[in-house]
Design an enzyme around this catalytic site. Structure first.
Site, PDB file in Angstrom:
ATOM      1  N   GLY A  55       0.835  -1.192   0.009  1.00  0.00           N
ATOM      2  CA  GLY A  55       0.032   0.032   0.015  1.00  0.00           C
ATOM      3  C   GLY A  55       0.885   1.382  -0.003  1.00  0.00           C
ATOM      4  CB  ALA A  56       1.131   3.960  -2.448  1.00  0.00           C
ATOM      5  NE  ARG A  94       5.104  -3.926  -4.441  1.00  0.00           N
ATOM      6  CZ  ARG A  94       4.157  -3.692  -4.227  1.00  0.00           C
ATOM      7  NH1 ARG A  94       3.635  -3.398  -3.133  1.00  0.00           N
ATOM      8  NH2 ARG A  94       3.161  -4.119  -5.245  1.00  0.00           N
ATOM      9  CG  ASP A 144      -0.066   1.838  -5.895  1.00  0.00           C
ATOM     10  OD1 ASP A 144      -1.033   1.332  -6.077  1.00  0.00           O
ATOM     11  OD2 ASP A 144       0.602   1.370  -4.774  1.00  0.00           O
ATOM     12  CG  ASN A 185      -5.111   1.615  -7.300  1.00  0.00           C
ATOM     13  OD1 ASN A 185      -4.335   1.997  -6.218  1.00  0.00           O
ATOM     14  ND2 ASN A 185      -6.427   1.029  -7.149  1.00  0.00           N
ATOM     15  CE  LYS A 186      -2.447  -4.525  -6.361  1.00  0.00           C
ATOM     16  NZ  LYS A 186      -0.855  -5.169  -6.589  1.00  0.00           N
TER      17      LYS A 186
HETATM   18  O1  MRU Z   1       0.582  -4.167  -4.384  1.00  0.00           O
HETATM   19  P1  MRU Z   1      -0.138  -3.447  -3.395  1.00  0.00           P
HETATM   20  O2  MRU Z   1      -1.011  -4.302  -2.363  1.00  0.00           O
HETATM   21  O3  MRU Z   1       0.856  -2.700  -2.841  1.00  0.00           O
HETATM   22  O4  MRU Z   1      -1.025  -2.658  -4.112  1.00  0.00           O
HETATM   23  C1  MRU Z   1      -1.746  -1.528  -3.387  1.00  0.00           C
HETATM   24  C2  MRU Z   1      -2.673  -0.634  -4.116  1.00  0.00           C
HETATM   25  O5  MRU Z   1      -2.751  -0.842  -5.369  1.00  0.00           O
HETATM   26  C3  MRU Z   1      -3.302   0.188  -3.317  1.00  0.00           C
HETATM   27  O6  MRU Z   1      -4.689   0.518  -3.954  1.00  0.00           O
HETATM   28  C4  MRU Z   1      -2.674   1.573  -3.214  1.00  0.00           C
HETATM   29  O7  MRU Z   1      -1.205   1.416  -2.884  1.00  0.00           O
HETATM   30  C5  MRU Z   1      -3.284   2.702  -2.476  1.00  0.00           C
HETATM   31  S1  MRU Z   1      -3.300   2.249  -0.879  1.00  0.00           S
HETATM   32  C6  MRU Z   1      -3.998   3.711   0.058  1.00  0.00           C
END
Ligand code: MRU
Length: 348
Positions: A50-51, A90, A235, A245-246
């Site tokens: 999560g960012a 990452r 992200d 984003n994801k």
């Molecule tokens: O691969 P991840 O679990 O780190 O991906 C996270 C996401 O895509 C979240 O939606 C994003 O980081 C926002 S978190 C507030």
């Protein structure tokens, strides 16, 4: 919620304590990273993710590297090399590099100033999340005034993805507190199930009514009129509002654009990257094939099958109704320029 996603542990051998998200929802277990290697591995295997949480880990990680370097007598070049490894663990979430860069100027002053600044990052993140959540809830309540909302979210953008409260899930929490949430559709979020494992866990703890659905159910639910708004985290948000984003987020935006359903991105200002002009310049992390071709160690595809496994996708600004930050709201469909918010947050 009675846990901390990320915190600093003082001691003769200090550590960054992480709630190990790979073990949720089965167990609430903590992982103490006392060296850079352990921390980098934890980031790569998504024990912390999560960012905004990665931003906090980046900042605390510099303090950790300093402590380890002092213990092991690292020369400056080695210290900087280890910090670089942490910064690059990452590539898509800008917050990780942002967190490292935020404390890096204090490196020559030593451990205490670096740690104090890193701790400020954590405090500021929670404040930003609470403020942007209120702004996001206001924006949605104004556009959807009639009945409690049926919301859809993707991945996990809650307390687990931040230092506290959450971003997209913060907006949901805020609306729930105002009695404005009927139901949350939670995308399970293949392949690592951040929605099913983490978002559902957080919503259950808060008593917010929700259903988990396979990702491929989402566009149909939106087109069938079962969803009043989609709220996701981010992200990296480019200067023109394009948002990484994801993986799976852009499909939601396409369905929303067709159905006329508001598509909202909620993120702290630390996720906005004005140095990146647009989404074509965002590096998309590619993850191992096995995450797609197996589940829980059991193969789900023939041996030797290759996978395409991007962890993120980019939603073009033209499909986003609102980008909500603690500094205010940008509506990219009408004005795709994040730089209008490049000023200190309104303290109100
Ligand atoms: O691969 P991840 O679990 O780190 O991906 C996270 C996401 O895509 C979240 O939606 C994003 O980081 C926002 S978190 C507030």
């Amino acid at each position: 919620m009675g846990f901390r996603t990320v915190e600093w542990l003082d001691g003769t051998v200090p550590a960054v304590r992480l709630l190990d998200q790979t073990r949720l929802p089965a167990e609430e277990a903590y992982l103490d990273a006392a060296d850079v290697d352990t921390l980098v591995t934890a980031i790569i295997r998504l024990a912390v993710r999560g960012a905004p949480a990665l931003g906090a880990v980046g900042a605390l990680g510099v303090a950790l590297a300093l402590a380890q370097g002092a213990r092991e007598g690292w020369p400056d070049a080695r210290l900087r090399q280890e910090i670089g490894r942490l910064r690059d663990a990452r590539p898509t979430a800008v917050n990780l590099a942002w967190g490292v860069d935020r404390v890096l100027p204090l490196l020559p002053q030593g451990h205490a100033p670096v740690l104090a600044e890193a701790r400020r990052v954590l405090v500021e993140d929670e404040a930003a999340n609470r403020r942007l959540s209120a702004l996001g809830a206001d924006w949605l309540a104004e556009r959807l005034p009639r009945r409690p909302m049926r919301l859809l979210t993707h991945c996990n953008a809650g307390t687990l993805a931040t230092t506290a409260w959450g971003t997209a899930l913060g907006v949901v929490r805020e609306l729930h507190g105002r009695g404005r949430v009927a139901l949350v559709h939670v995308d399970e979020t293949r392949p690592l199930l951040q929605g099913a494992r983490l978002t559902a866990w957080e919503l259950a703890a808060d008593g917010i009514d929700h259903v988990v659905q396979v990702d491929s159910a989402a566009p149909g639910a939106i087109l069938r009129g079962l969803v009043d708004a989609v709220v996701i985290g981010a992200d990296r948000i480019a200067a023109n509002g394009d948002t990484a984003n994801k993986v799976g987020s852009v499909g939601l935006a396409l369905a929303c654009a067709d159905a006329g359903v508001p598509f909202v991105v909620a993120a702290p200002w630390s996720t906005v990257d004005l140095a990146t002009a647009d989404g074509t310049r965002i590096t998309i992390e590619e993850r191992p094939d096995a995450e797609v071709t197996s589940y829980g160690g059991i193969p789900s595809a023939p041996a030797g099958t290759r996978a395409f496994n991007p962890a993120f996708d980019v939603t073009p600004a033209r499909m986003i109704d609102a980008v909500v930050t603690e500094r205010g709201v940008v509506e990219p469909k009408t004005h795709a320029d994040m730089a209008v918010l490049d000023r200190p947050a309104d303290p109100s």
